[in-house]
Design an enzyme around this catalytic site. Sequence first.
Site, PDB file in Angstrom:
ATOM      1  NE  ARG A  54      -3.515   0.041   2.680  1.00  0.00           N
ATOM      2  CZ  ARG A  54      -4.735   0.137   2.196  1.00  0.00           C
ATOM      3  NH1 ARG A  54      -5.259  -0.871   1.534  1.00  0.00           N
ATOM      4  NH2 ARG A  54      -5.428   1.236   2.354  1.00  0.00           N
ATOM      5  CG  ASN A 105      -5.065   5.292   4.352  1.00  0.00           C
ATOM      6  OD1 ASN A 105      -4.698   5.923   3.372  1.00  0.00           O
ATOM      7  ND2 ASN A 105      -5.841   4.237   4.272  1.00  0.00           N
TER       8      ASN A 105
END
Length: 609
Positions: free
Chosen positions: A27, A100
């Site tokens: 990610r 995030n």
Amino acid sequence: MCGIVGYIGPRNVVDVLLDGLRRLEYRGYDSAGVAVVDDGRVVGSKRVGKLANLEQALAQSPLRGSAGIGHTRWATHGRPSDTNAHPHLDCAGKIAVIHNGIIENHAALRAELMARGHRFASETDTEVIAHLLEERYRGDLPAAVRAILKDVRGAYAVGVLCADAPDQLVFARNGASPLIVGLGDGETFVASDIPALLAYTRRELIIQEGEVVVVTRDGATISTFDGTRVEREVNHITWDVRAAEKGGFKHFMLKEMFEQPKVVKDTLAGRLRDDDSVDLSELGLDDARLRDVEKVAMFACGSAYYAAAYGMYLIRSLARLPVELELASEFRYADPVVGRRTLAIAVSQSGETADTLEAVRVAKAGGAAMLAVTNVVGSALARAADATLYMRAGPEIGVAATKSFTAQCVDMVLLALHLARLRGTLDPELGASLVRTLRDVPSLVDQALNVNEEVIPLARRIAKAQSMLYLGRHVNFPIALEGALKLKEISYIHAEGYAAGEMKHGPIALLDENVPVVVVATRSPVQEKILSNMAEARARESRIIAVVNPHDDRALECADVAFTVPQTHPLIAPIVNVVPLYLLAYHIADHKGCDVDQPRNLAKTVTVE
Ligand code: GLU
């Protein structure tokens, strides 16, 4: 996009965090960091680069604690560096935050916090959260998180650790940043994605948008932002670890195609004003210099070149500027005419494409203002350019570009609108209508993905083809080129993209019943002409596969197989129309058993000239 993890329980906290981050490294890998509470203090370690750097640092100076959080970063605000790595701390070093996503109003919040005396260590949007919490925390961490989130705009998952509250971790989610809690016996785990939890537990709670979760050794309590308790059923996960990394999709490429709606949303975040204009003040390029531009030179390679081609049409027609578009590998040898009044635009997902970087050197030597469009903060391209417009597509693992192309196209629209407004060439009605359309694009792309199931049987039928032709006109011409490139890259079937009007000047000689023709035939001012080209191809016995809008009987009549995508403004439609072409290439390649994510002879980032 990044990976976040949290753990509270009897195991070695740092080991659990690192193990989780390892599973989430796909990610983002700009930096990694952890923070733990040890004896009433927050201690941590963070390092730029891949997780291995952090692991090395922790091997040299180990940390221990009873609860902790960890992060692997995909930089959106602030280049990759040790200081910009998460977790971020408040002034007193008692509150640690991982994040995030993007805090859209971070600049305003930062200015207010600095005026009140807070000192910032990083350039990230994230750090404002730590300082906001420092002001609000009065012994009740969940209450403080709830209170500050009222002032925070954007899409995020955040995790908070506090020296004074060692028995809990608090996480919150808004927007599409995933957050999952794993329930153990006397221990609890948190992660952005399931693979990080599978080694420990298969009992999971999925945290939804607008929820806060308080995590202790004994489990998790979920509530909404306003404090209302939420009961959530426990999910039992049966996935194997490899499938989980792909979110249940067979290939990263398929997963990334289904991420397109989110990517469009992220790319637009904070860039559209309430008055339906575009806000690209982030570029920091002098408006006077942009107004003074008399020509645009664009260059790129591969899919990015086709995104630039789409941008060329938009800049020409909206900003009324002459645009020269060139393959980056040609530009540098082509004696380009660039000067102080040239705006050069380079497009590259990785920001490391060697040919593009060389072309940048040439453009800069000629005196051009250099604008980069890239996905990677701090990449060589971003460093070389005078200004950068980021794509925010998150890491793309599949070698064949899909979601990054979509993000590039969105950036092209934003850029064209920005230039047009500065130059006074934008009809205000048209500008506002394009911005309103942009807001709908995530949902339109989502609807276009619905054709997935219909594509599969067709893909099976035509997988034996030796050659295919892709046709489009005007802004859909680059989409035809991109569709053909995708098919070549992953299925190894020869394909050519052509401007539909050019077909009769040569490629029509190739057509017979064995050469399927894919046509982008959605409603537009040039649709009439496209329909004639479809008829011409059909007269040579080719099977016509068309991308059409709903209830378009005339287009349907000209097609043997049609995929319906929602109708939208013709200048924006390419971003929606590319979706079925990607799915078609994917399912043909998958049916042929090709290595979709790592096609032969190709590499993701081409750092050779
Ligand atoms: N916007 C944050 C940053 O740039 C978080 C990005 C992420 O999701 O990794 O640091």
